[in-house]
Enzyme design. Structure first.
Site, PDB file in Angstrom:
ATOM      1  N   ARG A  26      10.437  -3.952  -7.605  1.00  8.22           N
ATOM      2  CA  ARG A  26      10.901  -2.815  -6.797  1.00  8.22           C
ATOM      3  C   ARG A  26      12.196  -3.135  -6.055  1.00  8.22           C
ATOM      4  NH1 ARG A  26       8.242   0.026  -1.750  1.00  8.22           N
ATOM      5  NH2 ARG A  26       9.173   2.110  -1.938  1.00  8.22           N
ATOM      6  N   HIS A  66      15.633  -0.888  -6.010  1.00 12.27           N
ATOM      7  CA  HIS A  66      16.306  -0.422  -4.787  1.00 12.27           C
ATOM      8  C   HIS A  66      17.727  -0.962  -4.695  1.00 12.27           C
ATOM      9  CE1 HIS A  66      12.882   1.207  -2.035  1.00 12.27           C
ATOM     10  NE2 HIS A  66      12.612   1.450  -3.293  1.00 12.27           N
ATOM     11  N   ASP A  67      17.929  -2.209  -5.079  1.00  4.01           N
ATOM     12  CA  ASP A  67      19.276  -2.791  -5.046  1.00  4.01           C
ATOM     13  C   ASP A  67      20.217  -1.973  -5.927  1.00  4.01           C
ATOM     14  OD1 ASP A  67      21.356  -4.531  -4.485  1.00  4.01           O
ATOM     15  OD2 ASP A  67      20.791  -5.964  -6.049  1.00  4.01           O
ATOM     16  N   VAL A 112      21.060   1.890  -4.885  1.00  2.05           N
ATOM     17  CA  VAL A 112      21.853   2.126  -3.674  1.00  2.05           C
ATOM     18  C   VAL A 112      23.089   1.218  -3.704  1.00  2.05           C
ATOM     19  CG1 VAL A 112      21.780   2.252  -1.161  1.00  2.05           C
ATOM     20  CG2 VAL A 112      19.688   2.614  -2.478  1.00  2.05           C
ATOM     21  N   ASP A 128      24.277  -5.269  -6.374  1.00  2.64           N
ATOM     22  CA  ASP A 128      25.173  -6.241  -5.744  1.00  2.64           C
ATOM     23  C   ASP A 128      24.459  -7.074  -4.686  1.00  2.64           C
ATOM     24  OD1 ASP A 128      24.701  -4.340  -3.834  1.00  2.64           O
ATOM     25  OD2 ASP A 128      26.791  -4.126  -3.206  1.00  2.64           O
ATOM     26  N   SER A 178      22.960  -6.058  -2.188  1.00  3.10           N
ATOM     27  CA  SER A 178      23.096  -5.508  -0.830  1.00  3.10           C
ATOM     28  C   SER A 178      21.737  -5.277  -0.173  1.00  3.10           C
ATOM     29  CB  SER A 178      23.906  -4.209  -0.851  1.00  3.10           C
ATOM     30  OG  SER A 178      23.394  -3.323  -1.814  1.00  3.10           O
ATOM     31  N   GLU A 188      13.763  -5.318  10.141  1.00  2.00           N
ATOM     32  CA  GLU A 188      12.858  -4.334  10.731  1.00  2.00           C
ATOM     33  C   GLU A 188      13.634  -3.195  11.382  1.00  2.00           C
ATOM     34  OE1 GLU A 188       9.341  -4.792  11.060  1.00  2.00           O
ATOM     35  OE2 GLU A 188       9.590  -6.456   9.670  1.00  2.00           O
ATOM     36  N   ASN A 234       8.458   3.655   5.744  1.00  2.00           N
ATOM     37  CA  ASN A 234       7.819   3.939   4.464  1.00  2.00           C
ATOM     38  C   ASN A 234       8.580   3.373   3.261  1.00  2.00           C
ATOM     39  OD1 ASN A 234       6.158   5.451   6.173  1.00  2.00           O
ATOM     40  ND2 ASN A 234       7.411   7.256   5.838  1.00  2.00           N
ATOM     41  N   PRO A 280      14.987   8.709  -4.394  1.00  2.00           N
ATOM     42  CA  PRO A 280      14.227   9.945  -4.225  1.00  2.00           C
ATOM     43  C   PRO A 280      12.869   9.684  -3.571  1.00  2.00           C
ATOM     44  CG  PRO A 280      14.308   9.320  -6.544  1.00  2.00           C
ATOM     45  CD  PRO A 280      15.148   8.330  -5.803  1.00  2.00           C
ATOM     46  N   HIS A 330       5.739   1.693 -12.307  1.00  2.00           N
ATOM     47  CA  HIS A 330       4.539   1.930 -11.511  1.00  2.00           C
ATOM     48  C   HIS A 330       3.261   1.538 -12.242  1.00  2.00           C
ATOM     49  CE1 HIS A 330       6.724   4.966  -8.639  1.00  2.00           C
ATOM     50  NE2 HIS A 330       7.180   3.738  -8.540  1.00  2.00           N
ATOM     51  N   THR A 331       3.372   0.805 -13.322  1.00  2.65           N
ATOM     52  CA  THR A 331       2.190   0.235 -13.981  1.00  2.65           C
ATOM     53  C   THR A 331       1.667  -0.983 -13.228  1.00  2.65           C
ATOM     54  OG1 THR A 331       1.323  -0.676 -16.062  1.00  2.65           O
ATOM     55  CG2 THR A 331       3.605  -1.167 -15.577  1.00  2.65           C
TER      56      THR A 331
HETATM   57  C1  HEM Z   1      11.704   7.590  -9.997  1.00  3.23           C
HETATM   58  C2  HEM Z   1      11.670   7.525  -8.715  1.00  3.23           C
HETATM   59  C3  HEM Z   1      10.786   6.593  -7.936  1.00  3.23           C
HETATM   60  C4  HEM Z   1      10.101   6.930  -6.820  1.00  3.23           C
HETATM   61  C5  HEM Z   1      10.081   8.295  -6.147  1.00  3.23           C
HETATM   62  C6  HEM Z   1       9.386   5.764  -6.393  1.00  3.23           C
HETATM   63  C7  HEM Z   1       8.596   5.712  -5.266  1.00  3.23           C
HETATM   64  C8  HEM Z   1       7.806   4.644  -4.921  1.00  3.23           C
HETATM   65  C9  HEM Z   1       6.951   4.603  -3.783  1.00  3.23           C
HETATM   66  C10 HEM Z   1       6.819   5.696  -2.736  1.00  3.23           C
HETATM   67  C11 HEM Z   1       6.276   3.426  -3.806  1.00  3.23           C
HETATM   68  C12 HEM Z   1       5.196   2.939  -2.851  1.00  3.23           C
HETATM   69  C13 HEM Z   1       5.684   2.670  -1.457  1.00  3.23           C
HETATM   70  C14 HEM Z   1       4.475   2.482  -0.561  1.00  3.23           C
HETATM   71  O1  HEM Z   1       3.790   3.472  -0.318  1.00  3.23           O
HETATM   72  O2  HEM Z   1       4.218   1.348  -0.144  1.00  3.23           O
HETATM   73  C15 HEM Z   1       6.715   2.712  -4.977  1.00  3.23           C
HETATM   74  C16 HEM Z   1       6.251   1.479  -5.344  1.00  3.23           C
HETATM   75  C17 HEM Z   1       6.733   0.779  -6.424  1.00  3.23           C
HETATM   76  N1  HEM Z   1       7.772   1.150  -7.253  1.00  3.23           N
HETATM   77 FE1  HEM Z   1       8.654   2.958  -7.296  1.00  3.23          FE
HETATM   78  N2  HEM Z   1       9.633   4.744  -7.262  1.00  3.23           N
HETATM   79  C18 HEM Z   1      10.492   5.189  -8.219  1.00  3.23           C
HETATM   80  C19 HEM Z   1      11.024   4.451  -9.251  1.00  3.23           C
HETATM   81  C20 HEM Z   1      10.740   3.127  -9.485  1.00  3.23           C
HETATM   82  C21 HEM Z   1      11.422   2.300 -10.461  1.00  3.23           C
HETATM   83  C22 HEM Z   1      12.605   2.738 -11.310  1.00  3.23           C
HETATM   84  C23 HEM Z   1      10.828   1.078 -10.425  1.00  3.23           C
HETATM   85  C24 HEM Z   1      11.142  -0.151 -11.240  1.00  3.23           C
HETATM   86  C25 HEM Z   1      11.508  -0.104 -12.494  1.00  3.23           C
HETATM   87  C26 HEM Z   1       9.774   1.149  -9.439  1.00  3.23           C
HETATM   88  C27 HEM Z   1       8.905   0.129  -9.163  1.00  3.23           C
HETATM   89  C28 HEM Z   1       7.947   0.173  -8.171  1.00  3.23           C
HETATM   90  C29 HEM Z   1       6.968  -0.881  -7.968  1.00  3.23           C
HETATM   91  C30 HEM Z   1       6.780  -2.134  -8.811  1.00  3.23           C
HETATM   92  C31 HEM Z   1       6.210  -0.500  -6.849  1.00  3.23           C
HETATM   93  C32 HEM Z   1       5.068  -1.296  -6.188  1.00  3.23           C
HETATM   94  C33 HEM Z   1       5.653  -2.158  -5.104  1.00  3.23           C
HETATM   95  C34 HEM Z   1       4.659  -3.069  -4.426  1.00  3.23           C
HETATM   96  O3  HEM Z   1       3.488  -3.113  -4.805  1.00  3.23           O
HETATM   97  O4  HEM Z   1       5.084  -3.776  -3.500  1.00  3.23           O
HETATM   98  N3  HEM Z   1       9.758   2.391  -8.875  1.00  3.23           N
HETATM   99  N4  HEM Z   1       7.659   3.471  -5.629  1.00  3.23           N
HETATM  100  C1  LIG Z   2       6.303  11.594   5.657  1.00  3.02           C
HETATM  101  C2  LIG Z   2       5.503  10.415   6.031  1.00  3.02           C
HETATM  102  O1  LIG Z   2       4.432  10.186   5.509  1.00  3.02           O
HETATM  103  N1  LIG Z   2       6.028   9.625   6.931  1.00  3.02           N
HETATM  104  C3  LIG Z   2       5.319   8.495   7.476  1.00  3.02           C
HETATM  105  C4  LIG Z   2       6.170   7.239   7.430  1.00  3.02           C
HETATM  106  O2  LIG Z   2       5.533   6.174   8.090  1.00  3.02           O
HETATM  107  C5  LIG Z   2       5.247   6.428   9.435  1.00  3.02           C
HETATM  108  C6  LIG Z   2       4.617   5.181  10.013  1.00  3.02           C
HETATM  109  O3  LIG Z   2       5.472   4.100   9.772  1.00  3.02           O
HETATM  110  C7  LIG Z   2       4.294   7.615   9.556  1.00  3.02           C
HETATM  111  O4  LIG Z   2       4.060   7.918  10.922  1.00  3.02           O
HETATM  112  C8  LIG Z   2       4.900   8.827   8.890  1.00  3.02           C
HETATM  113  O5  LIG Z   2       3.972   9.874   8.876  1.00  3.02           O
END
Ligand code: HEM
Ligand SMILES: CC(=O)N[C@H]1CO[C@H](CO)[C@@H](O)[C@@H]1O
Ligand SMILES: *[C@@H]1O[C@H](CO)[C@@H](O)[C@H](O)[C@H]1NC(C)=O
Ligand SMILES: *[C@@H]1O[C@H](CO)[C@@H](O)[C@H](O)[C@H]1NC(C)=O
Ligand SMILES: *[C@@H]1O[C@H](CO)[C@@H](O)[C@H](O)[C@H]1NC(C)=O
Length: 348
Positions: free
Chosen positions: A70, A74-75, A78, A82, A84, A96, A102, A173, A203-204
Site C-alpha cells: 500500500r 500511495h507513493d 501522489v 519519488d 515522498s 502523526e 483514516n 480516491p 486488496h487480495t
Molecule cells: C482504487 C482505489 C483504492 C482505494 C479507494 C483504496 C482504499 C483503501 C482503503 C480505504 C484501505 C484500508 C484503510 C483502512 O481502513 O485501514 C486500503 C487498504 C489497502 N490497499 Fe487500497 N485502495 C485503492 C487502491 C489500491 C491499490 C492500487 C493498491 C496496491 C496495488 C492497494 C493496496 C492496498 C492494501 C495492500 C491494503 C491493506 C493495507 C494494510 O493491511 O495495511 N490499494 N485501501
Molecule cells: C468518514 C470517516 O469515517 N471518518 C473517520 C476517520 O477517522 C476518525 C478517527 O480517526 C473518525 O472519527 C472519522 O469518523
C-alpha cells in the site's frame, strides 16, 4: 548451408519479430532514465537482499506485506514514485501531526523500509534510492504472498518535497467512491479501466477499518452486499464508530491470488470502491475474467504495477539518494508542509 534454408530465415525472423512484441504485451514501455539493470554493477545483490530480509520479516508479521504494497501505491499516486510518502511530515506518510485521518499506513512498514535501506547501504554504499527500495519491497509483498514475480524497472531518485495534504486528497480516491469517481481519479495519472480493476486486486491481502466501509452497513445493508457477509461485518463493527478491522479478502486474507474477484462476484467486497467494480458495466467484464482466470489477473496486475511504478519518476541527476528514507539529506533544499489542518477530511 544451413543459413540459406528458408525455414531457418522464417524461424529467425519470427523470433526477432515476435519477442519484442510479446515483451511489449507483458510490460509497458520504460520511463526515461529507468532500466531493469540499473544496479547491476553498483549493487548486484540488491534484489536478493530485499527478498531474503522480507521473507524473514513476513514470517513474523504477515500484515507487513500488505503495509508495504500500500505504501508503494500511495507513493506513486501522489506526486510520483519519488519516496515522498516516506518523508516524515508527508500528508500520507509516517508523521502523526500532518496526516489526514483514516490513511492508516502501517508504521512497521515504514520501519522495514528504513531497515532495508541500512542493510543495502552496508552491502553497496549509498547508491540505492528509497523510492526503488519501496518499489522492490512492493514486488516482494506480491511475490512472497503467492503472486507473480514480475521485473521492476529501477533508477528512481528520491524527491525533495513532501506529498502535501491537498495532493493526497486529490489523487487518492476515497473507499466510498463509485467507478465513475475512481476512473476520473486514475485518469489524472493516465491509468485506465483495466489498470483500475487489476490494481484494485491489491486488496487480495491486508485489512480495513470499520470507518472505511461503515457507509455500507449503517444505517442498513448496502443492497449490493451479500446478507451473510453483512451479518458478519455487523458483528465486527457493532457501531459505526467501532475501530475494529477486518480482512479485505474474506476467502484467503494473506494470500496474493484472484479470490478478491471471486469475493466481488459473490457480493462480498468490503468497500464501495471494491464492490462497484462488479456492479458497473464498464468494469464488470474484467472482474469476471479475473475471477475465472488467475493467470490472466497475474499478467495484468504485473503490467499495471510496472506502469504505476513509473508514474512521474525522478531520474538521472534529479532529486537525491536519501541517507534516511524518512528525511531529506541535510542541506539539500526546502519543502513546505501543507495542510496541517487536513484532519477534517473523510475516510481513505
Ligand atoms: C482504487 C482505489 C483504492 C482505494 C479507494 C483504496 C482504499 C483503501 C482503503 C480505504 C484501505 C484500508 C484503510 C483502512 O481502513 O485501514 C486500503 C487498504 C489497502 N490497499 Fe487500497 N485502495 C485503492 C487502491 C489500491 C491499490 C492500487 C493498491 C496496491 C496495488 C492497494 C493496496 C492496498 C492494501 C495492500 C491494503 C491493506 C493495507 C494494510 O493491511 O495495511 N490499494 N485501501
Ligand atoms: C468518514 C470517516 O469515517 N471518518 C473517520 C476517520 O477517522 C476518525 C478517527 O480517526 C473518525 O472519527 C472519522 O469518523
Ligand atoms: C458516482 O458518485 C458521484 C459522487 O458521489 C455522483 O455524483 C455520481 O452520480 C455517481 N455515479 C453513479 C453512476 O452512481
Ligand atoms: C469489535 O469492537 C467491539 C467494541 O467496540 C467489541 O465488543 C467486539 O468484540 C469487537 N469485535 C471483533 C470481532 O473484534
Ligand atoms: C531519520 O529521520 C527521521 C525524521 O527526521 C528521524 O526521526 C530519525 O531519527 C532518523 N533516523 C536516523 C537513524 O537518523
Amino acid at each position: 548451408m544451413a543459413s540459406t534454408n528458408p525455414l531457418f530465415f522464417l524461424l529467425l525472423s519470427t523470433l526477432l519479430f515476435l519477442s519484442p512484441l510479446s515483451d511489449a504485451q507483458t510490460a509497458p514501455p520504460l520511463a526515461k532514465g529507468l532500466s531493469y539493470t540499473f544496479y547491476k554493477s553498483t549493487c548486484p545483490n540488491l534484489e536478493s537482499i530485499i527478498r531474503l530480509e522480507l521473507q524473514r520479516a513476513f514470517k513474523s508479521n504477515v500484515g507487513l506485506a500488505a503495509g508495504l504494497l500500500r505504501i508503494h501505491f500511495h507513493d506513486c499516486f501522489v506526486q510520483g514514485c519519488d519516496g515522498s510518502v516516506l518523508l516524515d511530515g508527508s500528508a500520507s506518510g509516517p508523521s502523526e501531526k500532518s496526516a489526514p485521518p483514516n490513511l492508516t499506513l502501517r508504521k512497521e512498514a515504514f520501519d522495514a523500509i528504513n531497515q532495508l535501506r541500512d542493510r543495502i547501504e552496508k552491502a553497496c554504499g549509498r547508491v540505492v534510492s528509497c523510492a526503488d527500495i519501496t518499489a522492490l519491497a512492493a514486488r516482494e509483498s506480491v511475490f512472497l504472498s503467492g503472486g507473480p514475480n514480475y521485473k521492476v524497472p529501477l533508477g528512481r531518485r528520491d524527491g525533495l518535497t513532501f506529498a502535501t495534504s491537498d495532493a493526497t486528497l486529490k489523487f487518492l480516491p476515497s473507499p466510498r467512491s463509485n467507478v465513475s469517481v475512481l476512473l476520473a481519479a486514475l485518469a489524472l495519472n493516465n491509468l485506465d479501466v483495466n489498470d483500475l480493476v487489476a490494481l484494485s486486486g491489491g486488496h487480495t491481502i491486508g485489512i480495513g477499518h470499520c470507518s472505511s466501509f461503515n457507509n455500507r452497513i449503517f444505517p442498513s445493508r448496502d443492497p449490493s452486499m451479500d446478507q451473510t457477509f453483512f451479518n458478519n461485518l455487523r458483528l465486527t463493527c457493532p457501531t459505526s464508530s467501532t475501530t475494529n478491522t477486518t480482512n479485505l479478502d474474506v476467502r484467503t486474507p494473506d494470500v496474493f491470488d484472484n479470490k478478491y474477484y471471486v469475493d466481488l462476484v459473490n457480493r462480498q467486497g468490503l468497500f464501495t470502491s471494491d464492490q462497484d467494480l462488479y456492479s458497473d458495466g464498464r468494469t464488470n467484464p474484467v472482474v469476471s475474467a479475473f475471477a475465472n482466470d488467475q493467470g490472466l489477473f497475474f499478467e495484468k496486475f504485473a503490467y499495471s504495477m510496472v506502469k504505476m511504478g513509473m508514474l512521474n519518476v525522478v531520474t538521472g541527476t534529479g532529486g537525491q539518494v536519501r541517507a534516511n528514507c524518512s528525511a531529506r539529506n541535510p542541506g539539500t533544499g526546502w519543502s513546505v508542509v501543507d495542510g496541517e489542518e487536513g484532519g477534517s477530511v473523510a475516510a481513505y
